[in-house]
Design a protein around this motif. Structure first.
Motif, PDB file in Angstrom:
ATOM      1  N   ALA A  36       0.997  -1.090  -0.129  1.00 34.08           N
ATOM      2  CA  ALA A  36       0.308  -0.592  -0.064  1.00 34.08           C
ATOM      3  C   ALA A  36       0.597   1.218  -0.171  1.00 34.08           C
ATOM      4  CB  ALA A  36      -0.707   0.163   1.059  1.00 34.08           C
ATOM      5  N   ALA A  37       2.193   1.268   0.995  1.00 34.11           N
ATOM      6  CA  ALA A  37       3.022   2.681   0.736  1.00 34.11           C
ATOM      7  C   ALA A  37       3.638   3.274  -0.367  1.00 34.11           C
ATOM      8  CB  ALA A  37       4.090   2.552   1.877  1.00 34.11           C
ATOM      9  N   GLY A  38       3.925   1.166  -1.522  1.00 36.63           N
ATOM     10  CA  GLY A  38       4.648   1.286  -2.543  1.00 36.63           C
ATOM     11  C   GLY A  38       3.479   2.050  -3.124  1.00 36.63           C
ATOM     12  N   ALA A  39       2.387   1.672  -3.226  1.00 37.17           N
ATOM     13  CA  ALA A  39       1.643   2.001  -4.562  1.00 37.17           C
ATOM     14  C   ALA A  39       1.572   3.611  -4.243  1.00 37.17           C
ATOM     15  CB  ALA A  39      -0.327   1.266  -4.442  1.00 37.17           C
ATOM     16  N   TRP A  40       1.501   4.094  -2.853  1.00 41.16           N
ATOM     17  CA  TRP A  40       0.581   5.464  -2.412  1.00 41.16           C
ATOM     18  C   TRP A  40       2.118   6.129  -3.589  1.00 41.16           C
ATOM     19  CZ3 TRP A  40       3.503   9.437   0.582  1.00 41.16           C
ATOM     20  CH2 TRP A  40       2.225  10.250   0.986  1.00 41.16           C
ATOM     21  N   LEU A  42       3.543   5.452  -5.613  1.00 38.46           N
ATOM     22  CA  LEU A  42       3.797   5.400  -7.085  1.00 38.46           C
ATOM     23  C   LEU A  42       2.886   6.405  -8.103  1.00 38.46           C
ATOM     24  CD1 LEU A  42       5.345   2.597  -8.703  1.00 38.46           C
ATOM     25  CD2 LEU A  42       3.068   3.212  -9.900  1.00 38.46           C
ATOM     26  N   ALA A  43       1.499   6.797  -6.829  1.00 38.54           N
ATOM     27  CA  ALA A  43       0.485   7.756  -7.229  1.00 38.54           C
ATOM     28  C   ALA A  43       1.017   8.899  -7.070  1.00 38.54           C
ATOM     29  CB  ALA A  43      -0.371   7.232  -6.941  1.00 38.54           C
ATOM     30  N   SER A  44       1.412   9.028  -5.759  1.00 41.34           N
ATOM     31  CA  SER A  44       1.871  10.585  -5.574  1.00 41.34           C
ATOM     32  C   SER A  44       3.453  11.665  -6.453  1.00 41.34           C
ATOM     33  CB  SER A  44       2.301  11.285  -3.885  1.00 41.34           C
ATOM     34  OG  SER A  44       3.528   9.981  -3.859  1.00 41.34           O
ATOM     35  N   ALA A  45       3.671  10.134  -6.850  1.00 44.91           N
ATOM     36  CA  ALA A  45       5.382  11.107  -7.694  1.00 44.91           C
ATOM     37  C   ALA A  45       4.776  11.300  -8.957  1.00 44.91           C
ATOM     38  CB  ALA A  45       6.296   9.689  -8.279  1.00 44.91           C
ATOM     39  N   GLY A  46       3.587  10.178  -9.411  1.00 49.88           N
ATOM     40  CA  GLY A  46       2.876   9.860 -10.691  1.00 49.88           C
ATOM     41  C   GLY A  46       2.289  11.602 -11.556  1.00 49.88           C
ATOM     42  N   GLY A  47       1.927  11.945 -10.072  1.00 53.68           N
ATOM     43  CA  GLY A  47       0.693  13.166 -10.031  1.00 53.68           C
ATOM     44  C   GLY A  47       1.862  14.066  -9.586  1.00 53.68           C
ATOM     45  N   ALA A  48       2.650  14.127  -8.919  1.00 57.72           N
ATOM     46  CA  ALA A  48       3.726  15.507  -9.342  1.00 57.72           C
ATOM     47  C   ALA A  48       3.683  15.353 -10.710  1.00 57.72           C
ATOM     48  CB  ALA A  48       4.891  15.046  -8.172  1.00 57.72           C
ATOM     49  N   ILE A  49       4.729  14.152 -11.434  1.00 59.40           N
ATOM     50  CA  ILE A  49       4.890  14.200 -13.279  1.00 59.40           C
ATOM     51  C   ILE A  49       4.192  14.429 -13.915  1.00 59.40           C
ATOM     52  CG2 ILE A  49       5.957  12.186 -14.791  1.00 59.40           C
ATOM     53  CD1 ILE A  49       7.524  11.242 -12.499  1.00 59.40           C
ATOM     54  N   ALA A  50       3.082  14.318 -13.798  1.00 62.55           N
ATOM     55  CA  ALA A  50       1.682  14.783 -14.583  1.00 62.55           C
ATOM     56  C   ALA A  50       2.105  16.076 -14.263  1.00 62.55           C
ATOM     57  CB  ALA A  50       0.704  13.876 -14.153  1.00 62.55           C
ATOM     58  N   MET A  51       1.681  16.700 -13.062  1.00 63.95           N
ATOM     59  CA  MET A  51       1.959  18.081 -11.869  1.00 63.95           C
ATOM     60  C   MET A  51       3.054  19.227 -13.453  1.00 63.95           C
ATOM     61  SD  MET A  51       0.947  18.776  -8.806  1.00 63.95           S
ATOM     62  CE  MET A  51       1.682  20.215  -8.785  1.00 63.95           C
TER      63      MET A  51
END
Length: 51
Positions: free
Chosen positions: A17-21, A23-32
């Motif tokens: 769960a921590a790894g998925a979170w 990854l999702a937050s890093a993906g959001g930052a990259i998308a921003m």
């Protein structure tokens, strides 16, 4: 023995769960960053056309 198995399973699911979170937050930052760059380029092109 059952308690040890439950602790291990709980620990592993927490790691997943921590790894998925992360990854999702890093993906959001990259998308921003990418979205901001695209918006900046389009605004810069409009500004140059006007001038």
């Amino acid at each position: 023995m059952i308690h040890l198995t439950l602790i291990i399973v709980d620990f592993l699911s927490g790691l997943i769960a921590a790894g998925a979170w992360a990854l999702a937050s890093a993906g959001g930052a990259i998308a921003m960053v990418v979205g901001g760059g695209v918006a900046g380029v389009s605004l810069f092109r409009r500004w140059r056309r006007r001038g």
